[in-house]
Design a protein around this motif. Structure first.
Motif, PDB file in Angstrom:
ATOM      1  N   THR A 173      11.026   9.864   7.478  1.00 48.56           N
ATOM      2  CA  THR A 173      12.415   9.717   7.916  1.00 48.56           C
ATOM      3  C   THR A 173      13.340   9.358   6.772  1.00 48.56           C
ATOM      4  O   THR A 173      14.477   9.847   6.701  1.00 48.56           O
ATOM      5  N   HIS A 174      12.882   8.528   5.853  1.00 50.61           N
ATOM      6  CA  HIS A 174      13.736   8.084   4.749  1.00 50.61           C
ATOM      7  C   HIS A 174      13.106   8.527   3.424  1.00 50.61           C
ATOM      8  O   HIS A 174      12.977   9.707   3.186  1.00 50.61           O
ATOM      9  N   ARG A 175      12.731   7.591   2.564  1.00 47.99           N
ATOM     10  CA  ARG A 175      12.048   7.950   1.327  1.00 47.99           C
ATOM     11  C   ARG A 175      10.676   7.291   1.303  1.00 47.99           C
ATOM     12  O   ARG A 175      10.463   6.244   1.910  1.00 47.99           O
ATOM     13  N   PHE A 176       9.751   7.918   0.601  1.00 47.91           N
ATOM     14  CA  PHE A 176       8.404   7.363   0.506  1.00 47.91           C
ATOM     15  C   PHE A 176       8.475   5.970  -0.119  1.00 47.91           C
ATOM     16  O   PHE A 176       9.070   5.779  -1.179  1.00 47.91           O
ATOM     17  N   GLY A 177       7.866   5.001   0.575  1.00 42.94           N
ATOM     18  CA  GLY A 177       7.862   3.643   0.071  1.00 42.94           C
ATOM     19  C   GLY A 177       8.983   2.774   0.584  1.00 42.94           C
ATOM     20  O   GLY A 177       9.058   1.594   0.241  1.00 42.94           O
ATOM     21  N   ASP A 178       9.862   3.308   1.432  1.00 43.53           N
ATOM     22  CA  ASP A 178      10.943   2.483   1.994  1.00 43.53           C
ATOM     23  C   ASP A 178      10.416   1.439   2.972  1.00 43.53           C
ATOM     24  O   ASP A 178      11.034   0.396   3.166  1.00 43.53           O
ATOM     25  N   GLY A 179       9.303   1.732   3.613  1.00 36.19           N
ATOM     26  CA  GLY A 179       8.714   0.786   4.550  1.00 36.19           C
ATOM     27  C   GLY A 179       7.793  -0.185   3.842  1.00 36.19           C
ATOM     28  O   GLY A 179       7.871  -0.408   2.622  1.00 36.19           O
ATOM     29  N   ALA A 180       6.859  -0.765   4.591  1.00 38.45           N
ATOM     30  CA  ALA A 180       6.000  -1.827   4.057  1.00 38.45           C
ATOM     31  C   ALA A 180       5.155  -1.374   2.874  1.00 38.45           C
ATOM     32  O   ALA A 180       4.844  -2.176   1.990  1.00 38.45           O
ATOM     33  N   SER A 181       4.785  -0.099   2.820  1.00 34.42           N
ATOM     34  CA  SER A 181       3.899   0.358   1.752  1.00 34.42           C
ATOM     35  C   SER A 181       4.496   0.146   0.370  1.00 34.42           C
ATOM     36  O   SER A 181       3.777  -0.155  -0.586  1.00 34.42           O
ATOM     37  N   GLY A 182       5.804   0.281   0.237  1.00 33.89           N
ATOM     38  CA  GLY A 182       6.424   0.137  -1.065  1.00 33.89           C
ATOM     39  C   GLY A 182       7.057  -1.207  -1.320  1.00 33.89           C
ATOM     40  O   GLY A 182       7.620  -1.441  -2.394  1.00 33.89           O
ATOM     41  N   ARG A 183       6.987  -2.135  -0.338  1.00 40.92           N
ATOM     42  CA  ARG A 183       7.745  -3.381  -0.452  1.00 40.92           C
ATOM     43  C   ARG A 183       6.908  -4.619  -0.137  1.00 40.92           C
ATOM     44  O   ARG A 183       7.451  -5.709   0.036  1.00 40.92           O
ATOM     45  N   ASN A 184       5.606  -4.491  -0.081  1.00 44.34           N
ATOM     46  CA  ASN A 184       4.742  -5.589   0.368  1.00 44.34           C
ATOM     47  C   ASN A 184       4.351  -6.517  -0.779  1.00 44.34           C
ATOM     48  O   ASN A 184       4.770  -6.336  -1.929  1.00 44.34           O
ATOM     49  N   GLY A 185       3.507  -7.502  -0.465  1.00 45.95           N
ATOM     50  CA  GLY A 185       3.103  -8.486  -1.449  1.00 45.95           C
ATOM     51  C   GLY A 185       2.105  -8.002  -2.479  1.00 45.95           C
ATOM     52  O   GLY A 185       1.849  -8.697  -3.463  1.00 45.95           O
ATOM     53  N   GLY A 186       1.512  -6.835  -2.268  1.00 44.51           N
ATOM     54  CA  GLY A 186       0.624  -6.242  -3.266  1.00 44.51           C
ATOM     55  C   GLY A 186      -0.778  -6.793  -3.316  1.00 44.51           C
ATOM     56  O   GLY A 186      -1.568  -6.403  -4.181  1.00 44.51           O
ATOM     57  N   GLN A 187      -1.144  -7.695  -2.394  1.00 50.13           N
ATOM     58  CA  GLN A 187      -2.464  -8.316  -2.439  1.00 50.13           C
ATOM     59  C   GLN A 187      -3.489  -7.464  -1.696  1.00 50.13           C
ATOM     60  O   GLN A 187      -3.231  -6.992  -0.586  1.00 50.13           O
ATOM     61  N   LEU A 188      -4.658  -7.305  -2.309  1.00 51.65           N
ATOM     62  CA  LEU A 188      -5.707  -6.496  -1.682  1.00 51.65           C
ATOM     63  C   LEU A 188      -6.515  -7.303  -0.681  1.00 51.65           C
ATOM     64  O   LEU A 188      -6.854  -6.813   0.386  1.00 51.65           O
ATOM     65  N   GLY A 189      -6.872  -8.538  -1.002  1.00 52.63           N
ATOM     66  CA  GLY A 189      -7.718  -9.313  -0.103  1.00 52.63           C
ATOM     67  C   GLY A 189      -9.148  -8.809  -0.126  1.00 52.63           C
ATOM     68  O   GLY A 189      -9.533  -7.928  -0.893  1.00 52.63           O
ATOM     69  N   THR A 190      -9.959  -9.390   0.736  1.00 51.76           N
ATOM     70  CA  THR A 190     -11.364  -9.007   0.882  1.00 51.76           C
ATOM     71  C   THR A 190     -11.679  -8.960   2.370  1.00 51.76           C
ATOM     72  O   THR A 190     -11.283  -9.845   3.123  1.00 51.76           O
ATOM     73  N   GLY A 191     -12.396  -7.935   2.791  1.00 59.27           N
ATOM     74  CA  GLY A 191     -12.771  -7.829   4.193  1.00 59.27           C
ATOM     75  C   GLY A 191     -11.598  -7.446   5.079  1.00 59.27           C
ATOM     76  O   GLY A 191     -10.586  -6.898   4.624  1.00 59.27           O
TER      77      GLY A 191
END
Length: 428
Positions: free
Chosen positions: A63-81
Motif C-alpha cells: 500500500t505504501h513503501r517497503f519498510g513503512d510498517g514494523a519491518s522497517g521501523r522495529n527495535g532490530g533485536q533477533l532474540g532466541t526461540g
C-alpha cells in the motif's frame, strides 16, 4: 522533499542511515501470476524472494513503501526461540512440540544471517542480547531459565547474570539480574528490508509500491486481488500485512491487533560511555517491555512506549527521554535526534497467527514483537508450502490462536483497559 510515511509517525534513524532506498512502481493494469502477495514487509518480501528463486511467477503489492510498517521501523533485536520461553511452551504443549518450536526459531535465526551473508546485505549485525529483571522476585526465574536452556533444550549460549554483573554490562543499577545470550544479536532492519526487496526483484518477482488492495476474493480455484488500477489473478495468495490489515480480510483482523510502539535515537554517546559497553541489545521483564541497544556509531536506540489507544503521542521524544532517564539518570538531558513509531501485530497468546482464511489464501502475522527473524523465515516456509511441503508451516498453523474478545467494535477498548492494567502492574 524528505519522505514521510503516511502510516508511521516520525522519521526514523534507520531511514537516515540505510543508504539508497529504491522506489518501485505502482501497479497499472491487470496481471496474472502463480502467487500474489499482499504486504511488502519481511514476510511478503522474503516469500517473494524464495518463490521467485524456484521459478514461480510472483506479484507483490504494498500500500505504501517497503519498510513503512514494523519491518522497517522495529527495535532490530533477533532474540532466541519463540516469544514465550521454551519451558513455558513445554508446560503448554509438552516437550516434543516445545522443542520443535524452539528449533524452528533457531533455524529462523540462522536463516536470516545466512540470507544476508549470501546476498551481501549489510545489516549491521552486532552480537549479544541481555534479558533483565525489573523486579527482584523475577531473578530466580532467569537463573532457572539459563539452566533449562542449556540442559534441556541444548542451547548453551545463555548465562545467568547476578545484580552486579547486570549493572556492569548495562552501565545501570536499575535492574536486579538477568541473562546474557551470546548466540543472538541485533540488526539494522530497514537495510534488511531494502536488501530483501532487491533479491526478490533480481530473482524475477514483480514488486509494486503505492498499490493498496481494495478486496480479495477466492473462487473457482482462483484468487483475485483488486487494486485501484488493476486486478491480479493468481492460483494462491499470501497476506502479510500484520498490524495493517484493517478491513482487508475479517479473519486476520479478528485475531491480530495493532499496537503502537515508539523508539528514540540519541546522539552518539562517545567511546568513554559506560552504557552497554559490550554492545548487546536489551529487553526487560515488563509486560509493556522496554527494549534498547546501541548502534554501530554509539547511539542509544531506546524503545518502550507502547500505546493501545487510537491516537499517537504528540511528542515521542518526551516520553522516550523520560524512560531513558529512569535507567540512565546521567542521560536525562541527552539529545534525541530521532523519534519514531509504528504498529506491530499481536495476538491474544502472543504467538504467531498462520491460517488459510479462504481457499488458497494464507495469512501470516501476529508476531507480537518477536518478528524480525520469524517473519523472514515464515516467508521462506510459505514458499515451501507452495512447493508442496506444509509440515513446517503447519507447526505454527496448528497453534490455537483465539480471536480478540468484543469483535471489532469493542476489542480495542477492551485491549486498552487490559494492557494498561498490565502496565500498572509493571510499576507495582
Amino acid at each position: 522533499m524528505t519522505y514521510q510515511s503516511p502510516i508511521s509517525p516520525g522519521r526514523s534513524w534507520y531511514e537516515d542511515t540505510a543508504g539508497p532506498r529504491p522506489e518501485y512502481p505502482a501497479l497499472d493494469g491487470d496481471r496474472t501470476c502463480d502467487v500474489v502477495i499482499v504486504g511488502g514487509g519481511f514476510t511478503g518480501l522474503s516469500a517473494a524472494a524464495h518463490l521467485a528463486k524456484t521459478g514461480a511467477d510472483v506479484v507483490l503489492i504494498e500500500t505504501h513503501r517497503f519498510g513503512d510498517g514494523a519491518s522497517g521501523r522495529n527495535g532490530g533485536q533477533l532474540g532466541t526461540g519463540q516469544r514465550a520461553w521454551a519451558e513455558e511452551l513445554e508446560a503448554e504443549y509438552g516437550f516434543s512440540r516445545a522443542k520443535a518450536l524452539f528449533d524452528l526459531a533457531e533455524e529462523a535465526k540462522a536463516h536470516l544471517l545466512d540470507f544476508a551473508a549470501m546476498h551481501q546485505i549489510e545489516i549491521d549485525y552486532m552480537p549479544g542480547q541481555m534479558s533483565v529483571a525489573h523486579k527482584k522476585r523475577y531473578v530466580d526465574d532467569y537463573k532457572a531459565h539459563a539452566e533449562i536452556m542449556a540442559n534441556r533444550f541444548g542451547y548453551p549460549h545463555i548465562s545467568f547474570m547476578d545484580a552486579a554483573e547486570t549493572a556492569e554490562r548495562l552501565g545501570s543499577t536499575h535492574y536486579f539480574g538477568g541473562t546474557r545470550d551470546t548466540g543472538t544479536g541485533h540488526v539494522h532492519p530497514l537495510k534488511l528490508v531494502i536488501g530483501t526487496a532487491k533479491v526478490a526483484a533480481e530473482a524475477g518477482a514483480k514488486l509494486f509500491e503505492q498499490t493498496p488492495s481494495t478486496g480479495i476474493t477466492s473462487g473457482g480455484g482462483k484468487v483475485r486481488v483488486v487494486t485501484p488500477k488493476g486486478t491480479i489473478t493468481a492460483a494462491k495468495c499470501l497476506i502479510g500485512v500484520n498490524a495493517y490489515g484493517g478491513t482487508l480480510e475479517p479473519v486476520s483482523a479478528a485475531h491480530i491487533m495493532p499496537i503502537g510502539s515508539f523508539i528514540g535515537a540519541t546522539v552518539p554517546l562517545g567511546a568513554d560511555s559506560k552504557v552497554l559497553p559490550g554492545g548487546e541489545a536489551v529487553d526487560d521483564s515488563r509486560f509493556v517491555v522496554r527494549y534498547f541497544r546501541k548502534s554501530k556509531d554509539g547511539r542509544l536506540l531506546f524503545g518502550g512506549r507502547e500505546i493501545y489507544a487510537v491516537n499517537d503521542p504528540k511528542d515521542i521524544h518526551i516520553h522516550i527521554r523520560r524512560q531513558i532517564a529512569e535507567i540512565y539518570p546521567a542521560l536525562k538531558d541527552v539529545e534525541i535526534t530521532h523519534g519514531w513509531g509504528g504498529y506491530v501485530g499481536i495476538t491474544v497468546p502472543r504467538k504467531p497467527f498462520v491460517r488459510e482464511v479462504m481457499p488458497n489464501v494464507t495469512s501470516i502475522g501476529g508476531y507480537s514483537g518477536h518478528g524480525v527473524m520469524l517473519s523472514n523465515f515464515f516467508g521462506k516456509v510459505y514458499a515451501e508450502t507452495v512447493a508442496g511441503n506444509r509440515d513446517r508451516l503447519k507447526l505454527i498453523e496448528d497453534l490455537k490462536i483465539p480471536p480478540f474478545p468484543g469483535r471489532r467494535r469493542l476489542r480495542a477498548p477492551l485491549l486498552f483497559l487490559a494492557l494498561n492494567w498490565y502496565a500498572l502492574r509493571d510499576r507495582i
